[in-house]
Design an enzyme around this catalytic site. Structure first.
Site, PDB file in Angstrom:
ATOM      1  N   CYS A   2       0.730  -1.288   0.091  1.00 21.26           N
ATOM      2  CA  CYS A   2       0.079  -0.089  -0.013  1.00 21.26           C
ATOM      3  C   CYS A   2       0.860   1.355   0.081  1.00 21.26           C
ATOM      4  O   CYS A   2       1.935   1.005   0.422  1.00 21.26           O
ATOM      5  CB  CYS A   2      -0.790   0.027   1.178  1.00 21.26           C
ATOM      6  SG  CYS A   2      -2.134  -1.486   1.547  1.00 21.26           S
ATOM      7  N   ARG A  27       3.442   0.877  -6.912  1.00 25.42           N
ATOM      8  CA  ARG A  27       3.379  -0.294  -5.666  1.00 25.42           C
ATOM      9  C   ARG A  27       2.145  -1.028  -5.648  1.00 25.42           C
ATOM     10  O   ARG A  27       2.078  -2.107  -5.276  1.00 25.42           O
ATOM     11  CB  ARG A  27       3.387   0.572  -4.412  1.00 25.42           C
ATOM     12  CG  ARG A  27       4.555   1.466  -4.074  1.00 25.42           C
ATOM     13  CD  ARG A  27       4.283   2.192  -2.891  1.00 25.42           C
ATOM     14  NE  ARG A  27       4.208   1.211  -1.660  1.00 25.42           N
ATOM     15  CZ  ARG A  27       5.529   1.020  -0.891  1.00 25.42           C
ATOM     16  NH1 ARG A  27       6.742   1.593  -1.258  1.00 25.42           N
ATOM     17  NH2 ARG A  27       5.498   0.159   0.039  1.00 25.42           N
ATOM     18  N   TRP A  76      -3.843  -1.881  -1.250  1.00 27.50           N
ATOM     19  CA  TRP A  76      -3.804  -3.104  -1.801  1.00 27.50           C
ATOM     20  C   TRP A  76      -4.603  -4.042  -1.010  1.00 27.50           C
ATOM     21  O   TRP A  76      -3.932  -4.476   0.029  1.00 27.50           O
ATOM     22  CB  TRP A  76      -2.239  -3.380  -2.111  1.00 27.50           C
ATOM     23  CG  TRP A  76      -2.230  -4.831  -2.805  1.00 27.50           C
ATOM     24  CD1 TRP A  76      -2.042  -6.013  -2.190  1.00 27.50           C
ATOM     25  CD2 TRP A  76      -1.898  -5.095  -4.040  1.00 27.50           C
ATOM     26  NE1 TRP A  76      -1.997  -6.969  -3.022  1.00 27.50           N
ATOM     27  CE2 TRP A  76      -1.774  -6.375  -4.300  1.00 27.50           C
ATOM     28  CE3 TRP A  76      -1.739  -4.214  -5.189  1.00 27.50           C
ATOM     29  CZ2 TRP A  76      -1.570  -7.137  -5.640  1.00 27.50           C
ATOM     30  CZ3 TRP A  76      -1.549  -4.823  -6.423  1.00 27.50           C
ATOM     31  CH2 TRP A  76      -1.424  -6.350  -6.572  1.00 27.50           C
ATOM     32  N   ASN A 102      -0.227   0.507   6.266  1.00 26.64           N
ATOM     33  CA  ASN A 102       0.370  -0.535   5.217  1.00 26.64           C
ATOM     34  C   ASN A 102       1.058  -1.743   5.957  1.00 26.64           C
ATOM     35  O   ASN A 102       1.529  -1.561   7.027  1.00 26.64           O
ATOM     36  CB  ASN A 102       1.370   0.072   4.363  1.00 26.64           C
ATOM     37  CG  ASN A 102       2.196  -0.867   3.622  1.00 26.64           C
ATOM     38  OD1 ASN A 102       1.640  -1.853   3.179  1.00 26.64           O
ATOM     39  ND2 ASN A 102       3.670  -0.510   3.039  1.00 26.64           N
ATOM     40  N   GLY A 103       0.670  -3.006   5.652  1.00 26.06           N
ATOM     41  CA  GLY A 103       0.999  -4.110   6.498  1.00 26.06           C
ATOM     42  C   GLY A 103      -0.242  -5.134   6.505  1.00 26.06           C
ATOM     43  O   GLY A 103      -1.342  -4.983   6.145  1.00 26.06           O
ATOM     44  N   GLU A 485      14.023 -15.461 -15.654  1.00 23.68           N
ATOM     45  CA  GLU A 485      13.818 -13.929 -15.445  1.00 23.68           C
ATOM     46  C   GLU A 485      13.234 -13.655 -16.728  1.00 23.68           C
ATOM     47  O   GLU A 485      12.270 -12.892 -16.669  1.00 23.68           O
ATOM     48  CB  GLU A 485      15.165 -13.444 -15.359  1.00 23.68           C
ATOM     49  CG  GLU A 485      14.899 -11.589 -15.164  1.00 23.68           C
ATOM     50  CD  GLU A 485      14.170 -11.266 -14.294  1.00 23.68           C
ATOM     51  OE1 GLU A 485      13.706  -9.908 -14.287  1.00 23.68           O
ATOM     52  OE2 GLU A 485      13.907 -12.002 -13.239  1.00 23.68           O
ATOM     53  N   LYS A 489       9.481 -11.851 -16.891  1.00 24.45           N
ATOM     54  CA  LYS A 489       9.331 -10.585 -17.595  1.00 24.45           C
ATOM     55  C   LYS A 489       7.976 -10.690 -18.432  1.00 24.45           C
ATOM     56  O   LYS A 489       7.264  -9.773 -18.661  1.00 24.45           O
ATOM     57  CB  LYS A 489      10.450 -10.101 -18.358  1.00 24.45           C
ATOM     58  CG  LYS A 489      11.451  -9.579 -17.551  1.00 24.45           C
ATOM     59  CD  LYS A 489      11.192  -8.206 -17.059  1.00 24.45           C
ATOM     60  CE  LYS A 489      11.426  -7.912 -15.629  1.00 24.45           C
ATOM     61  NZ  LYS A 489      11.268  -8.651 -14.502  1.00 24.45           N
ATOM     62  N   GLU A 492       4.678 -11.225 -16.422  1.00 23.49           N
ATOM     63  CA  GLU A 492       3.766 -10.369 -15.458  1.00 23.49           C
ATOM     64  C   GLU A 492       3.251  -9.036 -16.183  1.00 23.49           C
ATOM     65  O   GLU A 492       2.279  -8.361 -15.715  1.00 23.49           O
ATOM     66  CB  GLU A 492       5.098 -10.164 -14.537  1.00 23.49           C
ATOM     67  CG  GLU A 492       6.185  -9.280 -14.905  1.00 23.49           C
ATOM     68  CD  GLU A 492       7.291  -9.301 -13.862  1.00 23.49           C
ATOM     69  OE1 GLU A 492       6.873  -8.964 -12.830  1.00 23.49           O
ATOM     70  OE2 GLU A 492       8.526  -8.669 -14.199  1.00 23.49           O
ATOM     71  N   HIS A 508      11.281 -35.120 -20.045  1.00 23.59           N
ATOM     72  CA  HIS A 508      10.890 -35.498 -18.714  1.00 23.59           C
ATOM     73  C   HIS A 508       9.398 -34.967 -18.392  1.00 23.59           C
ATOM     74  O   HIS A 508       9.176 -35.115 -17.098  1.00 23.59           O
ATOM     75  CB  HIS A 508      11.886 -35.347 -17.610  1.00 23.59           C
ATOM     76  CG  HIS A 508      13.143 -35.909 -17.733  1.00 23.59           C
ATOM     77  ND1 HIS A 508      13.356 -37.354 -17.544  1.00 23.59           N
ATOM     78  CD2 HIS A 508      14.330 -35.560 -18.032  1.00 23.59           C
ATOM     79  CE1 HIS A 508      14.414 -37.687 -17.593  1.00 23.59           C
ATOM     80  NE2 HIS A 508      15.318 -36.668 -17.830  1.00 23.59           N
ATOM     81  N   LYS A 607       5.022  -3.285  -6.692  1.00 28.48           N
ATOM     82  CA  LYS A 607       6.378  -3.039  -6.697  1.00 28.48           C
ATOM     83  C   LYS A 607       7.428  -3.828  -5.725  1.00 28.48           C
ATOM     84  O   LYS A 607       8.322  -4.338  -5.823  1.00 28.48           O
ATOM     85  CB  LYS A 607       6.866  -1.502  -7.101  1.00 28.48           C
ATOM     86  CG  LYS A 607       8.314  -1.288  -7.064  1.00 28.48           C
ATOM     87  CD  LYS A 607       8.778  -1.733  -8.216  1.00 28.48           C
ATOM     88  CE  LYS A 607      10.299  -1.511  -8.747  1.00 28.48           C
ATOM     89  NZ  LYS A 607      10.840  -2.104 -10.029  1.00 28.48           N
TER      90      LYS A 607
END
Length: 612
Positions: A2, A27, A76, A102-103, A485, A489, A492, A508, A607
């Site tokens: 948040c 964020r 959030w 926030n939390g 990575e 990219k 997301e 496999h 973020k």
């Protein structure tokens, strides 16, 4: 995750709060709100579900709310769905206490039951409303000060929080408290500011204070003071932020992500120059001694997301150069499985923000076990930087896009330096090899610039992939770490399902998913593994896959086997990731743009993940 802002000064607060929240949009959020005290001492609260621009329209850019003291929030959702009712700020029925948070408060249900027995009623599904009413309960029970009330609440709350609180009886003051969630405070020209992150207040002040864990801050009359849990005042030295304010703006680019991709050569050059002095790697700023390095018998790298992929690359490089066993751990799993650590272990925690909740918890777990810790972070004064035994800073500057680019590359750069220096001190490489590695590192920024000059070809290829539903990335060794990575990219920001596989694992099970027209991207920079990876790609091609290959100049035989080839400049194979990831960053970006998506703020992502 948040975003929190606060202002207490001589100007109208609401426009400043909205502007600050706009700098924290990266964020991630699903609703937003403001609380401002007007001239009559009453607190006006305005909230809105959805994007910040809706709140701005509702308040006429903040001009419809009058008052010079206020707090703002982008939420959030963790407890309760995204809605206006669940949006912050939250307040008591009599608006005696108003706060943003926030939390995550882990014992909120227990506290809620206690408060309900005391006559409190609840209008939202959030844990934050519980915290607000708990503070109100202690304020009224003990008839004390805001410091007393917040202290009592902090002792009862389990979990993480950054709280900004306004009290009806203290009209020109804002109080803050913190445990494990980020919070900075600033002061300039008789005014005070608070925020979750530097960009929100950088326009107004470069002088900031980092509030410590389990501390309280008071913003009033242009001053910031701090208190511990006993209510005693704590002295703090301010920190000057060196960032250029314009670095957080788009500077003519369409999106922050493409701007930050283009900033990578400078970010890497700055980072390398901070640790390479007169052709030698200098780790003296970390206080890590040669004796410390010689005594290390194993390294455990702990990280999340892209930082975890950095760790995967470092595992290959460090083990090959310095001959130290390296294990890479997902931070969210590390502390729950009783890891085997001893006094000869070094735990390396990698985090862009320095506030990643799981990584911070892993750091504390290691320290509780008496293990030495090294942090690789981008933010000076962040929680992980303050608590680690040794710190190695990257110089990426502010990174606004949710999908990391330059922070990832600078983490790689300092990790390469760390591996080379460890190898030299432990005498697993000689002076000539040491110098060759350093000189090659210094060429990397120019080589990235050459890749960026050819981005139109990647853009053309990306435009053909907007209909893709599944993409596989395959590679071996260091190339596999790059694939992890690259896959992240793409998925997301373009919302295309993609996965990375060690190429030898395809047969496999995974190869059963390959069908006609599916895109398979191979990364091939490791000479001794080149032919084996080609063979794996051809297995996919024989089942109808369309092949894209990324390799270094010199491997021209790849063109006989794949459908589309991208070349990157040749470098030492240990350092290939820092070059091959750039076209994959561009691929993800251009696919997302072609699909008309919100590149900088992908859905459901934030973020910095500051809650567990």
């Amino acid at each position: 995750m948040c975003g929190i802002v606060g202002f207490n000064g001589k100007r109208q607060a609401a426009p400043i709060l909205l502007e600050g929240l706009s700098k924290l949009e990266y964020r991630g959020y699903d609703s937003a709100g403001l609380a401002v005290r007007n001239g009559d001492g009453k607190i006006e609260i305005v909230k809105e579900k959805g994007r910040l621009k809706r709140l701005a329209r509702k308040t006429n850019g903040g001009n419809a709310i009058v008052g010079c003291c206020g707090i703002g929030h982008t939420r959030w959702a963790t407890h309760g769905e995204p809605s206006e009712e669940n949006a912050h700020p939250h307040c008591t029925d009599d608006r005696n206490v108003v706060a943003v948070h926030n939390g995550i408060i882990e014992n909120y249900q227990e506290l809620k039951l206690k408060l309900e027995r005391k006559g409190y009623q609840f209008y939202s599904e959030t844990d934050t409303e519980v915290a607000v009413k708990l503070i109100d309960y202690y304020y009224k029970k003990y008839l004390g000060t805001p410091i007393d009330a917040i202290n009592h609440a902090m002792v009862r709350i389990r979990g993480s929080y950054a709280l900004a609180v306004m009290f009806k009886d203290y009209p020109d003051e804002i109080y803050v408290s913190r445990k494990d969630s980020p919070m900075i405070l600033g002061a300039a020209d008789g005014e005070c500011f608070l925020a979750s992150d530097v960009p929100a207040i950088l326009k107004y002040t470069r002088t900031v204070y980092y509030i410590g864990n389990l501390e309280i801050g008071r913003l009033y009359d242009g001053q910031v003071t701090f208190y511990n849990l006993d209510g005693d005042q704590v002295e703090k030295e301010p920190v000057e932020i060196k960032w250029d304010a314009e670095a957080a703006e788009k500077a003519g680019f369409e999106h922050f992500m493409i701007k930050e991709i283009h900033e990578q050569p400078k970010a890497i050059r700055d980072t390398l120059n901070s640790v390479i002095k007169e052709d030698r790697i200098d780790l003296s700023a970390t206080n890590l001694t040669d004796e410390d390095i010689r005594n290390i018998r194993q390294i455990v790298i702990v990280a999340c997301g892209s930082a975890y992929h950095v760790g995967m690359t470092v595992q290959y490089v460090m083990e090959d150069l310095a001959k130290i066993p390296v294990r890479v751990e997902v931070a969210s799993e590390f502390r729950y499985r009783n890891p085997m650590l001893d006094e000869h272990t070094l735990v390396i925690v990698i985090s862009q923000s320095g506030e990643t909740a799981d990584s911070l918890a892993a750091l504390r777990e290691a320290k509780e076990r008496g293990v030495k810790t090294l942090a690789i972070v981008n933010v000076v004064g962040s929680s992980i930087a303050r608590e680690a035994d040794y710190v190695l800073y990257t110089l990426a500057g502010p990174e606004i896009a949710v999908a990391t680019t330059k922070a990832y590359l600078t983490q790689l750069a300092v990790s390469y330096c760390l591996s080379i220096q460890f190898a030299m001190i432990r005498e697993t490489i000689d002076e000539t090899t040491y110098q060759n590695y350093i000189q090659e590192l210094l060429t990397l920024p120019d080589k990235i610039e050459r890749i960026l000059e050819d981005k139109e070809r990647i853009q053309w290829f990306a435009s053909k992939q907007i209909g893709a539903r599944d993409v596989f990335f395959v590679g071996r060794g260091i190339d596999y770490a790059t694939c992890m990575e690259g896959s992240l990219k793409l998925k997301e920001i373009s919302y295309i399902h993609s996965e990375a596989y060690a190429a030898g694992e395809l047969k496999h099970g995974t190869i059963s998913l390959v069908e006609n027209g599916i895109l398979v991207i191979g990364v091939l920079t490791q000479s001794r593994l080149f032919e084996k990876t080609i063979s794996n790609l051809l297995e996919c091609k024989s089942r109808g896959a369309y092949l894209m290959g990324i390799t270094s100049y010199g491997y021209y035989t790849i063109e006989d086997n794949v459908d589309f080839t991208l070349y990157v400049p040749k470098t030492d194979e240990h350092f290939s990731t820092i070059l091959t990831i750039v076209p994959l960053q561009l691929l993800g970006y251009y696919v997302s743009v072609a699909k008309g998506l919100d590149v900088d703020k992908p859905r459901n992502l934030a973020k910095s993940v500051t809650v567990e």
